[in-house]
Design a protein around this motif. Structure first.
Motif, PDB file in Angstrom:
ATOM      1  N   TRP A  46      20.836  88.304 -29.348  1.00 23.36           N
ATOM      2  CA  TRP A  46      21.680  87.200 -29.800  1.00 23.36           C
ATOM      3  C   TRP A  46      22.427  87.577 -31.072  1.00 23.36           C
ATOM      4  O   TRP A  46      23.587  87.165 -31.264  1.00 23.36           O
ATOM      5  N   ARG A  47      21.818  88.347 -31.970  1.00 22.42           N
ATOM      6  CA  ARG A  47      22.514  88.792 -33.183  1.00 22.42           C
ATOM      7  C   ARG A  47      23.702  89.673 -32.824  1.00 22.42           C
ATOM      8  O   ARG A  47      24.800  89.525 -33.380  1.00 22.42           O
ATOM      9  N   GLU A  48      23.487  90.598 -31.877  1.00 22.24           N
ATOM     10  CA  GLU A  48      24.583  91.457 -31.453  1.00 22.24           C
ATOM     11  C   GLU A  48      25.693  90.646 -30.789  1.00 22.24           C
ATOM     12  O   GLU A  48      26.886  90.917 -30.993  1.00 22.24           O
ATOM     13  N   THR A  49      25.295  89.650 -30.002  1.00 23.89           N
ATOM     14  CA  THR A  49      26.292  88.804 -29.344  1.00 23.89           C
ATOM     15  C   THR A  49      27.101  88.024 -30.371  1.00 23.89           C
ATOM     16  O   THR A  49      28.328  87.885 -30.265  1.00 23.89           O
ATOM     17  N   ARG A  50      26.428  87.516 -31.418  1.00 22.86           N
ATOM     18  CA  ARG A  50      27.118  86.765 -32.465  1.00 22.86           C
ATOM     19  C   ARG A  50      28.153  87.634 -33.169  1.00 22.86           C
ATOM     20  O   ARG A  50      29.278  87.204 -33.432  1.00 22.86           O
ATOM     21  N   LEU A  51      27.798  88.897 -33.442  1.00 27.28           N
ATOM     22  CA  LEU A  51      28.748  89.819 -34.066  1.00 27.28           C
ATOM     23  C   LEU A  51      29.930  90.103 -33.142  1.00 27.28           C
ATOM     24  O   LEU A  51      31.080  90.165 -33.588  1.00 27.28           O
ATOM     25  N   TYR A  52      29.635  90.262 -31.873  1.00 28.44           N
ATOM     26  CA  TYR A  52      30.712  90.534 -30.913  1.00 28.44           C
ATOM     27  C   TYR A  52      31.683  89.358 -30.835  1.00 28.44           C
ATOM     28  O   TYR A  52      32.904  89.536 -30.824  1.00 28.44           O
ATOM     29  N   LEU A  53      31.142  88.127 -30.786  1.00 31.48           N
ATOM     30  CA  LEU A  53      32.001  86.954 -30.699  1.00 31.48           C
ATOM     31  C   LEU A  53      32.843  86.786 -31.956  1.00 31.48           C
ATOM     32  O   LEU A  53      34.002  86.353 -31.899  1.00 31.48           O
ATOM     33  N   ALA A  54      32.266  87.138 -33.115  1.00 31.63           N
ATOM     34  CA  ALA A  54      33.021  87.057 -34.367  1.00 31.63           C
ATOM     35  C   ALA A  54      34.191  88.031 -34.368  1.00 31.63           C
ATOM     36  O   ALA A  54      35.294  87.706 -34.829  1.00 31.63           O
ATOM     37  N   GLU A  55      33.976  89.227 -33.817  1.00 30.68           N
ATOM     38  CA  GLU A  55      35.060  90.194 -33.733  1.00 30.68           C
ATOM     39  C   GLU A  55      36.102  89.762 -32.699  1.00 30.68           C
ATOM     40  O   GLU A  55      37.299  89.986 -32.869  1.00 30.68           O
ATOM     41  N   ARG A  56      35.646  89.139 -31.625  1.00 33.68           N
ATOM     42  CA  ARG A  56      36.553  88.741 -30.549  1.00 33.68           C
ATOM     43  C   ARG A  56      37.413  87.535 -30.927  1.00 33.68           C
ATOM     44  O   ARG A  56      38.629  87.516 -30.692  1.00 33.68           O
ATOM     45  N   ASP A  57      36.769  86.500 -31.509  1.00 29.76           N
ATOM     46  CA  ASP A  57      37.452  85.228 -31.755  1.00 29.76           C
ATOM     47  C   ASP A  57      37.719  84.956 -33.229  1.00 29.76           C
ATOM     48  O   ASP A  57      38.380  83.963 -33.557  1.00 29.76           O
ATOM     49  N   GLY A  58      37.207  85.818 -34.106  1.00 28.46           N
ATOM     50  CA  GLY A  58      37.328  85.541 -35.533  1.00 28.46           C
ATOM     51  C   GLY A  58      36.102  84.800 -36.035  1.00 28.46           C
ATOM     52  O   GLY A  58      35.380  84.161 -35.276  1.00 28.46           O
TER      53      GLY A  58
END
Length: 211
Positions: A127-139
């Motif tokens: 979930w931490r990795e997913t949160r970082l990915y979403l932040a890079e994808r959507d800001g």
């Protein structure tokens, strides 16, 4: 009642009676138990039962061979003594099969059950990795109210299409959201997604939509 006893080899199951010293190397993983026989009063073989463990099997199996047709196709008239002896043989054979069945059940109970894999579950690190990915994808901001996040720790991840509709934890269905927006949206579809689904339904079923 006849039995065929074979040599018991160390390292095998306690019921194994194979002489593995006389077998080829590739066959030594195979184990079998004492063969129990049930014969008719005239000496003909009716049934055989034994335990068999294949090299790639987690537990032994009960193998029964023979022909039950012997009881159907032939008629034999037995006196009291012969009938009593045959009944005793049947009882002994049945007791052997019962013990073999108990051995199979005990062995199956000791086989480790595979862990249930739930594709909907994720570890904390995932979930931490997913949160970082979403932040890079959507800001680094809430997908709904566009509030920027000073830090990502504690930021909630929302299922854009609710899990009750589509149980998917892939990033395609995940967005970052502040807790107030996540709670407000709850387990409901957004207006935009609802409109898309209604349009798709009209396209797939124009007659039903018109009605």
């Amino acid at each position: 009642m006849n039995t065929r006893e074979l040599k018991l080899v160390n390292g095998c199951p306690k019921w194994c009676t194979e002489d593995h010293t006389a077998q080829a190397g590739e066959d030594r993983g195979y184990h079998t138990g004492t063969v129990r026989e049930l014969r008719l009063p005239d000496g003909r073989l009716a049934l055989e039962a034994s335990l068999v463990l294949e090299s790639d099997a987690p537990a032994p199996q009960l193998v029964v061979s023979g022909s039950l047709g012997s009881f159907i196709d032939d008629v034999q008239v037995l006196g009291s003594d012969a009938a009593h002896a045959f009944a005793a043989d049947v009882q002994r054979f049945a007791s052997h099969v019962t013990r073999m069945t108990e051995t199979v059940r005990a062995a199956e109970a000791q086989v480790p059950k595979p862990k249930k894999h739930n594709p909907g579950q994720r570890t904390r690190s995932a979930w931490r990795e997913t949160r970082l990915y979403l932040a890079e994808r959507d800001g680094r901001r809430c997908f709904y109210c566009r509030t920027e996040f000073d830090r990502l720790k504690g930021v909630s991840i929302d299922h854009y299409v609710p899990k009750s509709v589509w149980r998917c934890n892939l990033p395609a269905n995940l967005v970052l959201a502040c807790r107030s927006c996540n709670v407000r949206k709850g387990d409901r579809l957004t207006w935009s997604m609802a409109a898309v689904l209604l349009a798709w339904a009209r396209k797939e079923n124009p007659q039903k939509a018109a009605a």
